[in-house]
Design a protein around this motif. Structure first.
Motif, PDB file in Angstrom:
ATOM      1  N   TRP A 179       0.827  -1.205   0.000  1.00  0.00           N
ATOM      2  CA  TRP A 179       0.000   0.000   0.000  1.00  0.00           C
ATOM      3  C   TRP A 179       0.863   1.258   0.000  1.00  0.00           C
ATOM      4  O   TRP A 179       0.521   2.253  -0.633  1.00  0.00           O
ATOM      5  CB  TRP A 179      -0.958  -0.012   1.187  1.00  0.00           C
ATOM      6  CG  TRP A 179      -1.895   1.141   1.203  1.00  0.00           C
ATOM      7  CD1 TRP A 179      -1.964   2.138   2.130  1.00  0.00           C
ATOM      8  CD2 TRP A 179      -2.913   1.447   0.234  1.00  0.00           C
ATOM      9  NE1 TRP A 179      -2.955   3.029   1.810  1.00  0.00           N
ATOM     10  CE2 TRP A 179      -3.559   2.629   0.654  1.00  0.00           C
ATOM     11  CE3 TRP A 179      -3.344   0.834  -0.936  1.00  0.00           C
ATOM     12  CZ2 TRP A 179      -4.605   3.210  -0.062  1.00  0.00           C
ATOM     13  CZ3 TRP A 179      -4.383   1.407  -1.655  1.00  0.00           C
ATOM     14  CH2 TRP A 179      -5.002   2.580  -1.219  1.00  0.00           C
ATOM     15  N   GLN A 180       1.994   1.216   0.694  1.00  0.00           N
ATOM     16  CA  GLN A 180       2.897   2.359   0.702  1.00  0.00           C
ATOM     17  C   GLN A 180       3.350   2.694  -0.724  1.00  0.00           C
ATOM     18  O   GLN A 180       3.483   3.851  -1.087  1.00  0.00           O
ATOM     19  CB  GLN A 180       4.101   2.075   1.587  1.00  0.00           C
ATOM     20  CG  GLN A 180       5.025   3.259   1.740  1.00  0.00           C
ATOM     21  CD  GLN A 180       6.157   2.971   2.706  1.00  0.00           C
ATOM     22  OE1 GLN A 180       6.556   1.820   2.901  1.00  0.00           O
ATOM     23  NE2 GLN A 180       6.681   4.004   3.316  1.00  0.00           N
ATOM     24  N   GLY A 183      -0.762   5.852  -3.147  1.00  0.00           N
ATOM     25  CA  GLY A 183      -0.868   7.245  -3.555  1.00  0.00           C
ATOM     26  C   GLY A 183      -1.534   7.335  -4.918  1.00  0.00           C
ATOM     27  O   GLY A 183      -1.123   6.654  -5.858  1.00  0.00           O
ATOM     28  N   ASP A 192      -1.337   9.405  -7.138  1.00  0.00           N
ATOM     29  CA  ASP A 192      -0.425   9.922  -8.162  1.00  0.00           C
ATOM     30  C   ASP A 192       0.832   9.051  -8.315  1.00  0.00           C
ATOM     31  O   ASP A 192       1.809   9.472  -8.909  1.00  0.00           O
ATOM     32  CB  ASP A 192      -0.038  11.365  -7.801  1.00  0.00           C
ATOM     33  CG  ASP A 192       0.510  12.138  -8.969  1.00  0.00           C
ATOM     34  OD1 ASP A 192       0.062  11.930 -10.105  1.00  0.00           O
ATOM     35  OD2 ASP A 192       1.414  12.965  -8.739  1.00  0.00           O
ATOM     36  N   SER A 193       0.814   7.819  -7.793  1.00  0.00           N
ATOM     37  CA  SER A 193       2.030   6.999  -7.737  1.00  0.00           C
ATOM     38  C   SER A 193       2.196   5.982  -8.869  1.00  0.00           C
ATOM     39  O   SER A 193       3.152   5.210  -8.850  1.00  0.00           O
ATOM     40  CB  SER A 193       2.091   6.256  -6.398  1.00  0.00           C
ATOM     41  OG  SER A 193       1.092   5.248  -6.351  1.00  0.00           O
ATOM     42  N   ASP A 210       5.576   5.042 -10.342  1.00  0.00           N
ATOM     43  CA  ASP A 210       6.516   4.382  -9.435  1.00  0.00           C
ATOM     44  C   ASP A 210       6.523   2.862  -9.598  1.00  0.00           C
ATOM     45  O   ASP A 210       7.482   2.210  -9.203  1.00  0.00           O
ATOM     46  CB  ASP A 210       6.194   4.719  -7.977  1.00  0.00           C
ATOM     47  CG  ASP A 210       6.342   6.198  -7.673  1.00  0.00           C
ATOM     48  OD1 ASP A 210       7.052   6.899  -8.422  1.00  0.00           O
ATOM     49  OD2 ASP A 210       5.742   6.649  -6.680  1.00  0.00           O
ATOM     50  N   GLY A 248      -5.204  17.160  -5.983  1.00  0.00           N
ATOM     51  CA  GLY A 248      -4.781  15.768  -5.875  1.00  0.00           C
ATOM     52  C   GLY A 248      -5.861  14.761  -6.195  1.00  0.00           C
ATOM     53  O   GLY A 248      -5.630  13.561  -6.147  1.00  0.00           O
ATOM     54  N   ARG A 250      -5.766  13.016 -11.810  1.00  0.00           N
ATOM     55  CA  ARG A 250      -4.421  12.733 -12.304  1.00  0.00           C
ATOM     56  C   ARG A 250      -4.467  12.678 -13.827  1.00  0.00           C
ATOM     57  O   ARG A 250      -5.387  12.126 -14.415  1.00  0.00           O
ATOM     58  CB  ARG A 250      -3.843  11.443 -11.720  1.00  0.00           C
ATOM     59  CG  ARG A 250      -4.594  10.175 -12.087  1.00  0.00           C
ATOM     60  CD  ARG A 250      -4.009   8.972 -11.365  1.00  0.00           C
ATOM     61  NE  ARG A 250      -4.763   7.755 -11.652  1.00  0.00           N
ATOM     62  CZ  ARG A 250      -4.664   6.636 -10.962  1.00  0.00           C
ATOM     63  NH1 ARG A 250      -3.827   6.550  -9.949  1.00  0.00           N
ATOM     64  NH2 ARG A 250      -5.382   5.581 -11.298  1.00  0.00           N
ATOM     65  N   ASP A 298      -7.676   4.875   3.315  1.00  0.00           N
ATOM     66  CA  ASP A 298      -6.324   4.484   3.695  1.00  0.00           C
ATOM     67  C   ASP A 298      -6.342   3.290   4.644  1.00  0.00           C
ATOM     68  O   ASP A 298      -5.543   2.367   4.496  1.00  0.00           O
ATOM     69  CB  ASP A 298      -5.606   5.678   4.330  1.00  0.00           C
ATOM     70  CG  ASP A 298      -4.109   5.474   4.445  1.00  0.00           C
ATOM     71  OD1 ASP A 298      -3.488   4.991   3.472  1.00  0.00           O
ATOM     72  OD2 ASP A 298      -3.550   5.805   5.508  1.00  0.00           O
ATOM     73  N   TYR A 339      -8.648   2.442  -3.117  1.00  0.00           N
ATOM     74  CA  TYR A 339      -9.172   3.660  -3.733  1.00  0.00           C
ATOM     75  C   TYR A 339      -9.884   3.298  -5.024  1.00  0.00           C
ATOM     76  O   TYR A 339      -9.599   2.298  -5.659  1.00  0.00           O
ATOM     77  CB  TYR A 339      -8.108   4.740  -3.916  1.00  0.00           C
ATOM     78  CG  TYR A 339      -7.043   4.531  -4.977  1.00  0.00           C
ATOM     79  CD1 TYR A 339      -7.315   4.739  -6.334  1.00  0.00           C
ATOM     80  CD2 TYR A 339      -5.745   4.179  -4.617  1.00  0.00           C
ATOM     81  CE1 TYR A 339      -6.318   4.587  -7.288  1.00  0.00           C
ATOM     82  CE2 TYR A 339      -4.751   4.028  -5.579  1.00  0.00           C
ATOM     83  CZ  TYR A 339      -5.048   4.239  -6.913  1.00  0.00           C
ATOM     84  OH  TYR A 339      -4.070   4.089  -7.869  1.00  0.00           O
TER      85      TYR A 339
END
Length: 139
Positions: free
Chosen positions: A18-19, A23, A25-26, A29, A43, A46, A65, A70
Motif C-alpha cells: 500500500w505504501q 498514492g 499519483d504513484s 513508481d 490531488g 491525475r 487508507d 481507492y
C-alpha cells in the motif's frame, strides 16, 4: 455494463504494498507503461501519460487508507468505454501476515465494442499492471 478483475498474491506485507501503490499519483513508481502522472484538482485528478504519448485523465472517487483501497473514474481516455469505475485494493492473505492480495477491478459500459472485447482489454491492463507491481516489489 461489463466488469472484470485481476488478482495477484505477493509475498510482501500489505502495508509495504500500500505504501507503494496507495498514492493516487504513484502509478509511474510501479507501472512502467505510465511514464508520467501530474496531479490536479487538489490531488483528486491525475493526468497520466503512457509510453506512446497517450493521455488518460482520471478522477479519484473514493479513498480509504485504513482499508487500503481507492476507486477512480476515467474522465478522458482512448478506451472504447463509458461510465468507467475502477478500484485498486490491497488485502491481507488469511494466515499469512507477510503476504498481500492485490485486486484491481473495474466496471464500464462498452462503446462501439462488445462486452467481451472491453472486458478483455481491461483484464489485460489489470493483469499486466499487477505483474509489473510484482516485478517492482521484487527488485
Amino acid at each position: 455494463m461489463a466488469s472484470t478483475a485481476a488478482t495477484i498474491d505477493l509475498p510482501v506485507a500489505p502495508e509495504r504494498v500500500w505504501q507503494l501503490i496507495g498514492g493516487f499519483d504513484s502509478l509511474p513508481d510501479w507501472l512502467p507503461y505510465i511514464s508520467a502522472s501530474v496531479a490536479a484538482g487538489g490531488g483528486r485528478v491525475r493526468r497520466l501519460e503512457n509510453e506512446d504519448g497517450g493521455v488518460i485523465v482520471e478522477r479519484l472517487v473514493a479513498f480509504d487508507d485504513a482499508a487500503r483501497s481507492y476507486s477512480y473514474a476515467i474522465l478522458e481516455a482512448p478506451f472504447p468505454v463509458t461510465d468507467y469505475l475502477s478500484t485498486l485494493s490491497v488485502h491481507e492473505v488469511p494466515d499469512q501476515p507477510d503476504a498481500s492480495r492485490v485486486v484491481w477491478s473495474g466496471t464500464f459500459t462498452p462503446a462501439g465494442v462488445g462486452e467481451a472485447e472491453a472486458a478483455a482489454l481491461f483484464h489485460g491492463i489489470y493483469a499486466d499492471g499487477l505483474a509489473a507491481l510484482r516485478d517492482t516489489l521484487a527488485s
